[in-house]
Design a protein around this motif. Structure first.
Motif, PDB file in Angstrom:
ATOM      1  N   HIS A 145       2.316   1.669  -3.548  1.00 44.44           N
ATOM      2  CA  HIS A 145       1.320   2.167  -4.503  1.00 44.44           C
ATOM      3  C   HIS A 145       0.982   3.642  -4.236  1.00 44.44           C
ATOM      4  CE1 HIS A 145       0.781  -1.588  -6.456  1.00 44.44           C
ATOM      5  NE2 HIS A 145       0.222  -2.222  -5.422  1.00 44.44           N
ATOM      6  N   ASN A 146       0.896   4.024  -2.959  1.00 46.02           N
ATOM      7  CA  ASN A 146       0.601   5.419  -2.637  1.00 46.02           C
ATOM      8  C   ASN A 146       1.650   6.358  -3.211  1.00 46.02           C
ATOM      9  OD1 ASN A 146      -1.682   4.663  -1.262  1.00 46.02           O
ATOM     10  ND2 ASN A 146      -0.797   4.875   0.786  1.00 46.02           N
TER      11      ASN A 146
ATOM     12  N   ILE B 196       1.336   6.450  -7.098  1.00 46.43           N
ATOM     13  CA  ILE B 196       0.147   7.159  -7.601  1.00 46.43           C
ATOM     14  C   ILE B 196       0.272   8.657  -7.335  1.00 46.43           C
ATOM     15  CG2 ILE B 196      -2.354   7.369  -7.408  1.00 46.43           C
ATOM     16  CD1 ILE B 196      -1.218   4.810  -8.827  1.00 46.43           C
ATOM     17  N   GLU B 197       0.841   9.034  -6.194  1.00 46.30           N
ATOM     18  CA  GLU B 197       1.055  10.457  -5.921  1.00 46.30           C
ATOM     19  C   GLU B 197       1.980  11.084  -6.960  1.00 46.30           C
ATOM     20  OE1 GLU B 197       2.521  10.698  -1.974  1.00 46.30           O
ATOM     21  OE2 GLU B 197       0.645  10.020  -1.041  1.00 46.30           O
TER      22      GLU B 197
ATOM     23  N   GLN C 273      -4.657   0.612  -9.767  1.00 43.80           N
ATOM     24  CA  GLN C 273      -4.244   1.266  -8.541  1.00 43.80           C
ATOM     25  C   GLN C 273      -4.610   2.753  -8.542  1.00 43.80           C
ATOM     26  OE1 GLN C 273      -3.192  -0.199  -5.869  1.00 43.80           O
ATOM     27  NE2 GLN C 273      -3.187  -2.226  -6.860  1.00 43.80           N
ATOM     28  N   PHE C 274      -4.514   3.397  -9.721  1.00 37.77           N
ATOM     29  CA  PHE C 274      -4.844   4.821  -9.809  1.00 37.77           C
ATOM     30  C   PHE C 274      -6.330   5.028  -9.514  1.00 37.77           C
ATOM     31  CE2 PHE C 274      -5.756   8.929 -11.577  1.00 37.77           C
ATOM     32  CZ  PHE C 274      -4.590   9.667 -11.394  1.00 37.77           C
ATOM     33  N   GLU C 275      -7.178   4.230 -10.161  1.00 34.98           N
ATOM     34  CA  GLU C 275      -8.612   4.358  -9.955  1.00 34.98           C
ATOM     35  C   GLU C 275      -9.003   4.042  -8.508  1.00 34.98           C
ATOM     36  OE1 GLU C 275     -10.211   1.768 -12.893  1.00 34.98           O
ATOM     37  OE2 GLU C 275     -10.287   3.341 -14.437  1.00 34.98           O
ATOM     38  N   LYS C 276      -8.278   3.087  -7.903  1.00 37.59           N
ATOM     39  CA  LYS C 276      -8.572   2.720  -6.529  1.00 37.59           C
ATOM     40  C   LYS C 276      -8.292   3.873  -5.578  1.00 37.59           C
ATOM     41  CE  LYS C 276      -7.230  -0.644  -2.970  1.00 37.59           C
ATOM     42  NZ  LYS C 276      -6.365  -1.821  -2.675  1.00 37.59           N
ATOM     43  N   LYS C 277      -7.184   4.574  -5.769  1.00 35.81           N
ATOM     44  CA  LYS C 277      -6.795   5.643  -4.865  1.00 35.81           C
ATOM     45  C   LYS C 277      -7.477   6.969  -5.206  1.00 35.81           C
ATOM     46  CE  LYS C 277      -2.836   8.104  -2.949  1.00 35.81           C
ATOM     47  NZ  LYS C 277      -3.355   7.990  -1.579  1.00 35.81           N
ATOM     48  N   MET C 278      -7.559   7.309  -6.507  1.00 39.47           N
ATOM     49  CA  MET C 278      -8.052   8.626  -6.921  1.00 39.47           C
ATOM     50  C   MET C 278      -9.548   8.630  -7.252  1.00 39.47           C
ATOM     51  SD  MET C 278      -5.177  10.057  -6.505  1.00 39.47           S
ATOM     52  CE  MET C 278      -5.540  11.707  -7.067  1.00 39.47           C
ATOM     53  N   LYS C 279     -10.158   7.440  -7.287  1.00 32.56           N
ATOM     54  CA  LYS C 279     -11.589   7.305  -7.576  1.00 32.56           C
ATOM     55  C   LYS C 279     -11.954   7.805  -8.970  1.00 32.56           C
ATOM     56  CE  LYS C 279     -11.930   5.986  -3.324  1.00 32.56           C
ATOM     57  NZ  LYS C 279     -11.994   4.535  -3.024  1.00 32.56           N
TER      58      LYS C 279
ATOM     59  N   GLU D 227       0.836  -1.205   0.000  1.00 33.37           N
ATOM     60  CA  GLU D 227       0.000   0.000   0.000  1.00 33.37           C
ATOM     61  C   GLU D 227       0.867   1.250   0.000  1.00 33.37           C
ATOM     62  OE1 GLU D 227      -3.672   2.031   2.548  1.00 33.37           O
ATOM     63  OE2 GLU D 227      -2.888   0.042   3.101  1.00 33.37           O
TER      64      GLU D 227
END
Length: 513
Positions: A460-461, A464-465, A496-502, A457
Motif C-alpha cells: 500500500h505504501n 500510495i506514493e 488506503q490513500f486517506e489512511k496514509k495521507m490523512k 503495508e
C-alpha cells in the motif's frame, strides 16, 4: 518390441504436452491416436487396438472411469490403462482400483515422472509378452490355461472331459494357494515352487500377474485341507531365505470347476499381509474372513496435516504424524490399495514441493528417496509402505532446509525489488511465495523481520506514493490513478490513500495546485 498408445484428454494443451515432451519412441511406444472424450476413446480403443490407454478422468460425454468400465463390461481384450488426475481428484484414483488400474499420473504431467511410469509399464508389457510366448511354447501350459480359466471363471472352452478324468479320483476338495514376490525375484521363486510340486499328484502351478503365481491343489482327506500346502509353503520359505514371500490360501471347494471361489478368497487373504509381515508364514482364509477392510478414513485431513509439516520444515512433527497415520490405518484396517494410493499421492506432492531444488541438481543422492518402483509392482506391508513415506518426507525437508539456507542471504532484497517492480499488478503474498519458493507464513514473517512492516503495508505504501506523484504531475481521473497503481477497486484506493495521507486524493491534488 513397440507398443501402441492411445491418448485421451479434453484439454488440447495437455495432449500436445504429452506428445511433445515425452520421447515415446525411445521408451518403446508409438502413439496410434488421440481424442478428447471418453465416448470417442471407447470407439478408438476398438478400432486401433492399443496396448496402453492414457486417459484423463474428467471429460465430457463419458469420463475416463466410465469409459474403462464400459470397455471392461463389454468384454474387450485386456488393455493397460493409466489415469490422469489432479490432487483434488485423488478419490478418482482410489475408485480406479476397483477397475484393476495400478498406474496413474498426477496432473500437471511432468516428463520425468511420466517417463519413469512408462518405463515401468513397458517392462510389465514386456514381461507379459514373454510370459505369453513361454506359455505358447510349453505343452504343459494347456493344463495351466484350463485351470487358469477356471480360476477366473472364464474358461476358453468347456472343461475338457479328458483333463477332468485325468485328475486324481480320490481328491475330496480343491483349493488355491497364491504366492507373491517381487518381480525381480519371481523367476527364481516360481522355479523352486514348480520343483517342489513336480511329483505331487494333485498340484498345478499357474502363472498370474507380475510377481504372482497360484498353486491349485487337491486334498485327499476332509478336514486336512491345509496340510497339503503347508509343507510346500514351509519348504519354499526355507529355499528362499531373505526373499519377500506372501503365501495365502483360500477356502476349499468340493470340485475343481468351482475353484474360482477359492481364488477369490485367496486374493482376499493375500491382502491381509499388508498388516502383517512377509515372513508371517502361510495365511489361511478362515483366519481373516471375519475381519473385512474399511475405506472410512479422513484422507484429506491426514494429507493436509502431513504436507503441513513438510511446508513448515517440522521433521519431528512429520515423523510423529507418519506414526499416527500408520496407527490409524492399522486400527481402522483401511484397505491396502487405498493406503497405497494415499502414500503415492503424498510422495508426489512432496516431490512437487522440492521440484525447484531437485531440478537444479542439488543433492542428487536424495532423489533416490522419491523413487517408487517397488510400490508400483508388488505387495508391501504397512511398515514398508510408511517407511517409503517417511524417507521421502525426511529427504524433502532436508532439501528444503538446505535450499532455504542458500537463499536466505539475499532473499529479502530480491523480494523487495520484485515488489517495487510489480506493485502495480495484482500481487499477493501467496503469489510471492510461489515465485520465491517459500511458505507464505514464513515469507510474511521474514518481511516483517527485515522490513519492519508487513507485506500489505509495504504494498500500500508503494502504491500510495506513486498515486501521490501522479496526482501532483497529471490531471488523470482519480479512478484511473487508482487503476494505474494497482487498485481494481476505487473504494479500497480511497481508504488506503486517506489512511496514509490523512486526506482524500482530491484534497491532496488541490493542495498541490
Amino acid at each position: 518390441m513397440t507398443y501402441k498408445v492411445l491418448l485421451i484428454d479434453d484439454e488440447p494443451s495437455a495432449l500436445e504436452g504429452m506428445l511433445l515432451w515425452i520421447d515415446w519412441r525411445e521408451l518403446g511406444f508409438e502413439i496410434c491416436g488421440t481424442c478428447g472424450n471418453g465416448q470417442e476413446g471407447l470407439r478408438l480403443i476398438g478400432e486401433l487396438d492399443p496396448d496402453l490407454v492414457i486417459t484423463d478422468v474428467n471429460m465430457p460425454l463419458l469420463n475416463g472411469l466410465e469409459m474403462i468400465g464400459a470397455w471392461q463390461q463389454a468384454g474387450g481384450r485386456e488393455i493397460k490403462f493409466v489415469i490422469l488426475s489432479g490432487y483434488s481428484e485423488f478419490e478418482y484414483a482410489q475408485t480406479a482400483i476397483r477397475y484393476g488400474i495400478n498406474h496413474y499420473l498426477l496432473k500437471p504431467v511432468f516428463p520425468e515422472e511420466a517417463t519413469e511410469e512408462l518405463r515401468e509399464i513397458y517392462q510389465e508389457l514386456e514381461q507379459e509378452e514373454r510370459g505369453r510366448r513361454f506359455k505358447q511354447m510349453a505343452a504343459s501350459e494347456e493344463t495351466a490355461a484350463a485351470i487358469k480359466g477356471l480360476l477366473y471363471e472364464q474358461p476358453t472352452e468347456p472343461a475338457d472331459p479328458e483333463f477332468l478324468a485325468s485328475l486324481p479320483a480320490d481328491v475330496c476338495c480343491w483349493n488355491v494357494c497364491l504366492i507373491q514376490t517381487a518381480p525381480q525375484q519371481y523367476a527364481e521363486v516360481r522355479g523352486k515352487a514348480a520343483a517342489l510340486i513336480a511329483v505331487a499328484p494333485a498340484m498345478y502351478l499357474v502363472d498370474l500377474e507380475a510377481g504372482c503365481c497360484a498353486i491349485v491343489f487337491g486334498s485327499f482327506a476332509a478336514g486336512h485341507e491345509s496340510e497339503a500346502i503347508t509343507g510346500v509353503a514351509d519348504s519354499l520359505r526355507q529355499e528362499c531365505p531373505g526373499q519377500t514371500l506372501f503365501i495365502a490360501a483360500g477356502t476349499s471347494v468340493p470340485a475343481l470347476t468351482g475353484i474360482t471361489n477359492s481364488y477369490r478368497t485367496a486374493k482376499e487373504t493375500l491382502q491381509h499381509f499388508f498388516y502383517r509381515t512377509s515372513s508371517a508364514g502361510l495365511l489361511m482364509y478362515h483366519e481373516i474372513k471375519n475381519t473385512p477392510f474399511s475405506r472410512q478414513y479422513d484422507h484429506i485431513r491426514m494429507a493436509d496435516e502431513l504436507i503441513g509439516f513438510i511446508n513448515t520444515l517440522d521433521l519431528p512433527g512429520f515423523r510423529s504424524a507418519v506414526d499416527s497415520a500408520a496407527h490409524s490405518f492399522q486400527e481402522k484396517l483401511v484397505a491396502p490399495e487405498a493406503v497405497k494410493k494415499f502414500v503415492i499421492h503424498l510422495i508426489y506432492r512432496i516431490r512437487e514441493l522440492t521440484h525447484h531444488v531437485t531440478e537444479n541438481g542439488k543433492r542428487p543422492e536424495l532423489l533416490n528417496e522419491f523413487q517408487l518402483p517397488e510400490v508400483h509392482h508388488y505387495r508391501l506391508t504397512l511398515t514398508g509402505l510408511m517407511g517409503y513415506l517417511l524417507t521421502s518426507g525426511e529427504a524433502g525437508i532436508e532439501l528444503l532446509l538446505e535450499d532455504r539456507g542458500r537463499r536466505s542471504h539475499d532473499i529479502v532484497r530480491d523480494i523487495n525489488q520484485y515488489i517495487q517492480e510489480h506493485y502495480r499488478e495484482s500481487l499477493t503474498i501467496q503469489k510471492l511465495a510461489e515465485i520465491f519458493y517459500l511458505h507464505p507464513v514464513y515469507l510474511g514473517q521474514l518481511l516483517i523481520k527485515k522490513n519492519g512492516i508487513g507485506f500489505k503495508e509495504l504494498l500500500h505504501n508503494l502504491r500510495i506514493e506513486e498515486a501521490a506523484r501522479l496526482l501532483h504531475e497529471q490531471k488523470t481521473k482519480l479512478s484511473e490513478v487508482a487503476e494505474q497503481v494497482g487498485y481494481a477497486n476505487y473504494g479500497q484506493f480511497l481508504k488506503q490513500f486517506e489512511k496514509k495521507m490523512k486526506m482524500s486524493p482530491n484534497e491532496y491534488r488541490n493542495l498541490k495546485t
